[in-house]
Design a protein around this motif. Structure first.
Motif: not given
Length: 172
Positions: A50-75
């Motif tokens: 939850h904490d890292f999600i809410t820190a994303l530019p649009q929180g839960y509505d943030t686009d993460i890209g194909q296969r989640g490429v905009k996130l770290s492996g742990g995220q």
């Protein structure tokens, strides 16, 4: 039993996660499409996401890209774990599910896994022995098959393969 019935009752979190192009919320709802926002947040909190999600530019509505490429492996791993929490299946299979997490996140997720596992069948496949320490039954597999089984305390008392691995991991 049909394949659809089996899929409804089993949740799987693998080491290699797969996320879809779209938002965090859409990826979480893949586990349960009818879930409300409060349920998404509860699942994300349980997976320490939850904490890292809410820190994303649009929180839960943030686009993460194909296969989640905009996130770290742990995220990516924590979103996949949150998806399993949201699905709330009777049978859980975690295949190296915490391997991409740092030690602090792993501890938080392990606590959530313990509460989620309560009252259901949970299979945990792990190399990190801290992940299976609280299991009711641990099976130690080698090239020869199952060589030991028991609780953590039983296996430590046997002073065999498990205890040896535990000593090595504790010294790292």
């Amino acid at each position: 039993m049909t394949l659809a019935s089996l899929r409804r009752h089993v949740g799987v979190v693998q080491q290699d996660v797969y996320l879809f192009a779209g938002t965090v919320a859409e990826n979480l709802r893949y586990g349960r499409p009818d879930a409300g926002d409060a349920e998404l947040e509860a699942a994300a909190r349980a997976a320490n996401a939850h904490d890292f999600i809410t820190a994303l530019p649009q929180g839960y509505d943030t686009d993460i890209g194909q296969r989640g490429v905009k996130l770290s492996g742990g995220q990516r791993q924590r979103i996949t774990i949150a998806r399993a929490f949201l699905k709330n299946p009777e049978i859980l299979i975690f295949d190296e599910a915490t391997s991409a997490l740092d030690n602090e996140s792993e501890r938080a997720v392990q606590q959530a896994l313990l509460s989620l596992a309560n009252g259901r069948t949970t299979l945990v496949i792990a190399h990190r022995l801290s992940t299976v320490r609280h299991a009711d039954r641990i099976l130690v597999l080698t090239a020869d098959g199952i060589v030991e089984q028991g609780t953590h305390d039983d296996l430590m008392a046997q002073d065999g393969v498990y205890a040896s691995l535990h000593r090595v991991q504790a010294s790292i």
